[in-house]
Design a protein around this motif. Structure first.
Motif, short mmCIF file in Angstrom:
data_model
loop_
_atom_site.label_atom_id
_atom_site.label_comp_id
_atom_site.label_asym_id
_atom_site.label_seq_id
_atom_site.Cartn_x
_atom_site.Cartn_y
_atom_site.Cartn_z
N ALA A 183 -1.47 2.64 -2.03
CA ALA A 183 -0.37 2.02 -0.88
C ALA A 183 0.27 3.24 -0.03
O ALA A 183 0.31 3.31 0.97
CB ALA A 183 0.55 0.88 -1.23
N LYS A 184 0.99 3.93 -1.03
CA LYS A 184 1.76 5.07 -0.60
C LYS A 184 0.78 5.98 0.34
O LYS A 184 1.35 6.63 1.20
CB LYS A 184 2.58 5.46 -1.58
CG LYS A 184 3.75 4.70 -2.31
CD LYS A 184 4.60 4.35 -1.14
CE LYS A 184 5.87 3.48 -1.84
NZ LYS A 184 6.69 3.02 -0.77
N VAL A 243 -1.89 5.73 1.54
CA VAL A 243 -2.61 5.20 2.77
C VAL A 243 -1.41 5.35 3.95
O VAL A 243 -1.74 5.69 5.06
CB VAL A 243 -3.05 3.80 2.52
CG1 VAL A 243 -3.39 3.15 4.09
CG2 VAL A 243 -4.34 3.53 1.66
N ARG A 244 -0.14 4.90 3.62
CA ARG A 244 0.77 5.30 4.52
C ARG A 244 0.95 6.58 5.07
O ARG A 244 1.59 7.03 5.96
CB ARG A 244 2.12 4.73 4.03
CG ARG A 244 1.89 2.95 3.83
CD ARG A 244 3.30 2.58 3.46
NE ARG A 244 3.32 0.96 3.41
CZ ARG A 244 3.03 0.56 1.97
NH1 ARG A 244 3.09 1.26 1.02
NH2 ARG A 244 3.17 -0.65 1.83
N GLN A 245 0.54 7.64 3.89
CA GLN A 245 0.68 9.01 4.30
C GLN A 245 -0.50 9.52 5.13
O GLN A 245 -0.38 10.72 5.39
CB GLN A 245 0.90 9.86 3.01
CG GLN A 245 2.16 9.57 2.17
CD GLN A 245 2.40 10.43 1.10
OE1 GLN A 245 1.35 11.31 0.71
NE2 GLN A 245 3.19 10.19 0.30
N GLU A 272 -3.19 -5.76 -0.20
CA GLU A 272 -2.09 -5.39 0.50
C GLU A 272 -2.04 -3.66 0.63
O GLU A 272 -1.35 -3.10 1.38
CB GLU A 272 -1.02 -5.84 -0.22
CG GLU A 272 -0.90 -7.42 -0.31
CD GLU A 272 0.31 -7.88 -0.78
OE1 GLU A 272 0.96 -7.13 -1.47
OE2 GLU A 272 0.28 -9.37 -0.96
N SER A 273 -2.74 -2.96 -0.24
CA SER A 273 -2.56 -1.42 -0.45
C SER A 273 -3.16 -0.84 0.84
O SER A 273 -2.68 0.29 1.08
CB SER A 273 -3.15 -1.09 -1.66
OG SER A 273 -4.57 -0.86 -1.42
N GLY A 274 -3.97 -1.34 1.66
CA GLY A 274 -4.70 -0.82 2.52
C GLY A 274 -5.87 0.17 2.33
O GLY A 274 -6.58 0.68 3.25
N GLU A 310 7.09 6.65 -3.88
CA GLU A 310 7.00 7.67 -2.98
C GLU A 310 6.93 8.97 -3.39
O GLU A 310 6.25 9.87 -2.81
CB GLU A 310 8.36 7.63 -1.72
CG GLU A 310 8.04 8.09 -0.47
CD GLU A 310 7.07 7.27 0.44
OE1 GLU A 310 6.08 7.93 1.00
OE2 GLU A 310 7.27 6.23 0.38
#
Length: 403
Positions: A21-22, A24-26, A47-49, A366
């Motif tokens: 998840a982290k 993917v957000r990066q 939910e992780s993407g 994070e």
């Protein structure tokens, strides 16, 4: 950057889902191979993407006749995804990837090692390390694991370090008496115990007790109860696997040793675990083998913690700073240390608070994801080697503030 992460279970490994998840957000494009589309962890993965692929990439040890089919499925998945990096989280999936793709495959493969158990036995250590090729790398998830690979002569350029993350925001130090009310424990009682899955002894590893040494914890609590009649023992958790025979044996032992005051209420869900930890006055975790698990959650909840001198536990529970260590398989010493915690509770609570500060940074999702993405870039592009978090340095700095 496109990465294929490979996981052997759809029931757990939430630390891997948090990492994805982290990442993917990066901005990392992460594809995930899971063995099944059903399981307790699937909502977290959705939910992780990450892009989910339901392919079992574990070594088919129990079904050797399906080996060729498994190899074909792994090769097909890699051709379909075309990743720049392959990241495996388990020994079984790591071996399968190496055997299916060959030792000299062009795509870099990273094995993030979740625990030291396979490295503590020469045959499984040899099988894993000897199967690696020119593009294989390791991410140790503790200093202990890093040392084991160093002692096995894995070159420094192939070894990296990053702790797996914990759900640090889920735990509170505020006692709501959820556990005491649920189990009918008096609110003025002292609660000692742990929250662990139950693993039956593995005879082929020479184990006389289960991996988490529930037998020793039960014995130690019973000894404490002979000195203090206000102590209750609570061991939350159920069997990992299908057979409940060993779990029932432990229940009988707890009843016999604790006369109804050593309770084993079974498995709790994640929300129940978060509500339960603040009700403990002392957490004990003395397994045969461990990485860093079993002590992170109680420290996040500000609970004084005693751990066994094994694996990565001393990196988290630092004696006299964040808790206390005891030799494993010594319930007499464990009982003595529990009594010391209860007799000097203010000092041990101070240690637990420093431990809470440590684990909140050490296992922050994070921060851990930043380390992993930096390792990816270093392997693919070169440049400066990513720095490593040093738990001892953190506590030394904070000790000055505390005092």
């Amino acid at each position: 950057m496109r990465v294929l992460q490979v996981v052997k279970t759809s029931e757990g490994a939430l630390w891997a889902a948090r990492q994805v998840a982290k990442l993917v957000r990066q901005g990392v494009e992460v594809h995930v191979a899971l063995p099944s589309s059903s399981g307790a962890a699937i909502p977290a993965w959705q939910e992780s993407g990450g892009v989910l692929h339901f392919v079992d990439c574990s070594l088919p040890i129990r079904k050797p006749g399906t080996m060729w089919k498994s190899i074909s499925e792994v090769r097909r998945l890699v051709r379909e995804v075309q990743p720049e990096m392959i990241h495996s989280h388990f020994v079984s999936t790591t071996l399968m990837l190496r055997w299916a793709l060959g030792r000299n495959h062009d795509i870099p493969r990273v094995f993030q090692v979740p625990g030291p158990l396979h490295l503590e036995h020469w045959n499984s250590r040899w099988a894993e390390i000897s199967s690696a090729g020119k593009n294989d790398y390791w991410i140790a998830s503790s200093r202990c694991i890093m040392r084991l690979y160093e002692h096995s002569n894995v070159p420094p350029a192939k070894r990296f370090m990053s702790y797996y993350s914990a759900d640090t925001d889920r735990f509170s130090t505020r006692r709501e008496n959820y556990l005491r009310d649920r189990l009918n424990i008096p609110r003025n009682a002292v609660v000692v115990g742990n929250i662990n899955l139950i693993y039956p002894p593995k005879w082929y590893l020479g184990q006389a007790v289960g991996l988490k040494c529930h037998e020793d914890v039960i014995e130690a609590i019973s000894r404490v109860q002979r000195v203090r009649d206000d102590v209750w023992g609570v061991l939350i958790g159920g069997t990992f696997g299908k057979s409940r025979e060993y779990e029932e044996k432990l229940r009988r032992l707890a009843q016999d040793k604790g006369a109804g005051k050593i309770l084993m209420p079974g498995k709790f869900n994640a929300a129940e675990v978060g509500l339960s930890w603040p009700d403990f006055d002392c957490a004990v975790h003395v397994p045969l083998s461990e990485n860093c698990g079993g002590v992170v959650e109680p420290l996040l909840s500000g609970v004084p913690t005693i751990a066994g001198e094994v694996g990565g536990l001393p990196e988290v529970v630092q004696p006299g700073k964040t808790g206390m260590l005891v030799p494993i398989r010594r319930p007499d010493l464990l009982a003595k240390t529990v009594l010391d915690v209860l007799d000097n509770y203010g000092e041990y609570k101070r240690m637990a608070n420093l431990g809470r500060e440590l684990v909140s940074v050490m296992f922050d999702a994070e921060r851990c994801a930043d380390e992993v993405s930096s390792i990816y870039r270093h392997i693919l592009c070169g440049g400066e080697r990513p720095p490593e978090f040093q738990p001892q340095d953190f506590t030394q700095e904070r000790e000055v503030i505390v005092h």
